[in-house]
Design an enzyme around this catalytic site. Structure first.
Site, mmCIF file in Angstrom:
data_model
loop_
_atom_site.group_PDB
_atom_site.id
_atom_site.type_symbol
_atom_site.label_atom_id
_atom_site.label_comp_id
_atom_site.label_asym_id
_atom_site.label_seq_id
_atom_site.Cartn_x
_atom_site.Cartn_y
_atom_site.Cartn_z
ATOM 1 N N VAL A 1 0.474 -1.667 -0.007
ATOM 2 C CA VAL A 1 -0.010 -0.005 -0.347
ATOM 3 C C VAL A 1 0.253 1.204 -0.223
ATOM 4 O O VAL A 1 0.366 2.305 0.328
ATOM 5 C CB VAL A 1 -0.919 0.270 1.127
ATOM 6 C CG1 VAL A 1 -1.925 -0.775 1.256
ATOM 7 C CG2 VAL A 1 -0.084 -0.248 2.754
ATOM 8 N N HIS B 1 -4.862 -3.836 -2.889
ATOM 9 C CA HIS B 1 -4.694 -2.616 -1.392
ATOM 10 C C HIS B 1 -5.104 -2.119 -1.312
ATOM 11 O O HIS B 1 -4.722 -1.066 -0.806
ATOM 12 C CB HIS B 1 -4.283 -3.391 -0.573
ATOM 13 C CG HIS B 1 -4.482 -5.356 -0.219
ATOM 14 N ND1 HIS B 1 -3.788 -5.444 0.710
ATOM 15 C CD2 HIS B 1 -5.498 -6.029 -0.327
ATOM 16 C CE1 HIS B 1 -3.844 -6.333 0.633
ATOM 17 N NE2 HIS B 1 -4.894 -6.941 0.402
ATOM 18 N N ALA C 1 15.539 -7.642 -2.795
ATOM 19 C CA ALA C 1 15.760 -6.958 -4.000
ATOM 20 C C ALA C 1 16.512 -5.756 -4.394
ATOM 21 O O ALA C 1 16.749 -6.335 -5.924
ATOM 22 C CB ALA C 1 13.960 -6.432 -3.349
ATOM 23 N N THR D 1 7.920 -11.623 -0.778
ATOM 24 C CA THR D 1 6.993 -12.432 -0.511
ATOM 25 C C THR D 1 6.424 -13.342 -0.103
ATOM 26 O O THR D 1 6.745 -14.412 -1.111
ATOM 27 C CB THR D 1 5.697 -11.519 -1.287
ATOM 28 O OG1 THR D 1 4.518 -12.101 -0.528
ATOM 29 C CG2 THR D 1 5.359 -11.716 -2.626
ATOM 30 N N SER D 2 6.222 -14.162 1.127
ATOM 31 C CA SER D 2 5.844 -15.129 0.512
ATOM 32 C C SER D 2 4.428 -15.897 0.528
ATOM 33 O O SER D 2 4.379 -17.006 -0.265
ATOM 34 C CB SER D 2 5.776 -15.609 2.864
ATOM 35 O OG SER D 2 4.524 -14.800 3.703
#
Ligand code: NAD
Ligand code: ZN
Length: 255
Positions: free
Chosen positions: A105, A121, A235, A191-192
């Site tokens: 977000v 989101h 990243a 992200t998992s």
């Protein structure tokens, strides 16, 4: 740790792919100073998200919801895209990235310059008046007094994010499904991917024959099951190296 071969392998997969999609999570923004939910010391630990971040709280007790929102805004509005976000923007500009699907977000993909972003989101960079629909950049409202109120009608401002108790925008879900079904390479970054709806995307991609690659310093539940390989790094260290490799030798990588 990752090797030069890992970087070359992903650079080659990107150059050879007809359609690459990135799925990003909280991990890509860690190097911009935003703590992930499950990380230690993050502001997320301090509040019961489902209570403070519920749409009913914002409607019935906006001053309470805005206690947490104010902290989130302060953390997010001072954050800047890191080299990981910027590398994804470069990939899009070079024509190597179709879209980014994200649950974040923080709006940092927009700030980095990506155009095709699917946000499950919404984001906290804009607020909208719950009464008259007046819309403003979050940076332009004062949070000295909370809840912040609309200058036009005195209604309460709501960040343009999806709250608990609100549905995921159907348009974003449809687009993400479509992108996941039609890509031949999905890069899952930070992200998992265990929480719906993000969790579905790598499975949809894989089920449609795409290669799935992870960039994450830790293994995830996708590793070894859904993903073809993982580059064990952050990243902001891995992605710029991949972009440099492509810039250096895209024709050679395509053979
Ligand atoms: P998550 O389940 O997406 O897990 C975070 C992942 O990032 C972990 O697998 C971790 O190993 C990895 N990671 C940590 N540092 C990294 C780095 N430097 N580079 C790459 N990967 C890294 O995240 P969560 O925090 O449990 O979040 C769940 C939900 O909350 C998601 O919807 C998420 O997007 C949202 N959230 C968003 C923000 C944001 O907007 N920045 C922040 C917190 C949470
Ligand atoms: Zn208003």
């Amino acid at each position: 740790m990752f090797t030069d071969e890992d970087i070359t392998k992903l650079a080659r997969d990107i150059v050879r792919s007809k359609k690459t999609v990135a799925l990003t999570g909280a991990g890509i923004s860690v190097e911009s100073g935003i703590a992930p939910f499950r990380g230690k010391g993050g502001l997320w630990e301090k509040y019961d998200q489902e209570e403070y971040g519920h749409i009913d709280t914002l409607r019935r007790a906006p001053e309470k919801a805005w206690i947490m929102l104010k902290e989130m805004q302060n953390e997010i509005l001072k954050a800047k895209p890191n080299p990981g976000h910027i590398a994804l923007a470069e990939l899009e500009k070079m024509g190597y990235l179709s879209s980014i699907i994200t649950q974040n977000v923080d709006g940092l993909h927009h700030l980095a310059g990506n155009k095709n972003i699917i946000e499950f989101h919404g984001n906290l960079q804009w607020v909208v008046c719950m009464n008259c629909g007046n819309r403003k950049p979050s940076s332009e409202i004062s949070l000295e007094k909370i809840p912040p109120r609309c200058e036009k009608c005195n209604g309460v401002y709501k960040p343009e994010a999806v709250f608990f108790g609100e549905p995921i925008p159907l348009d974003a879900l449809n687009k993400a499904n479509q992108e996941s079904r039609s890509c031949d390479l999905m890069i899952v970054i930070g992200t998992s991917a265990v929480v719906y709806p993000a969790a579905n995307m790598p499975e949809i991609a894989k089920g449609s024959g795409a290669k799935v690659v992870e960039i994450n310093p830790s293994k995830t539940p996708l590793t070894g099951f859904i993903s073809d390989y993982i580059i064990l790094g952050t990243a902001a260290t891995v992605l710029p190296k991949v972009v440099d490799k492509i810039k250096e030798d895209a024709p050679g990588l395509s053979i």
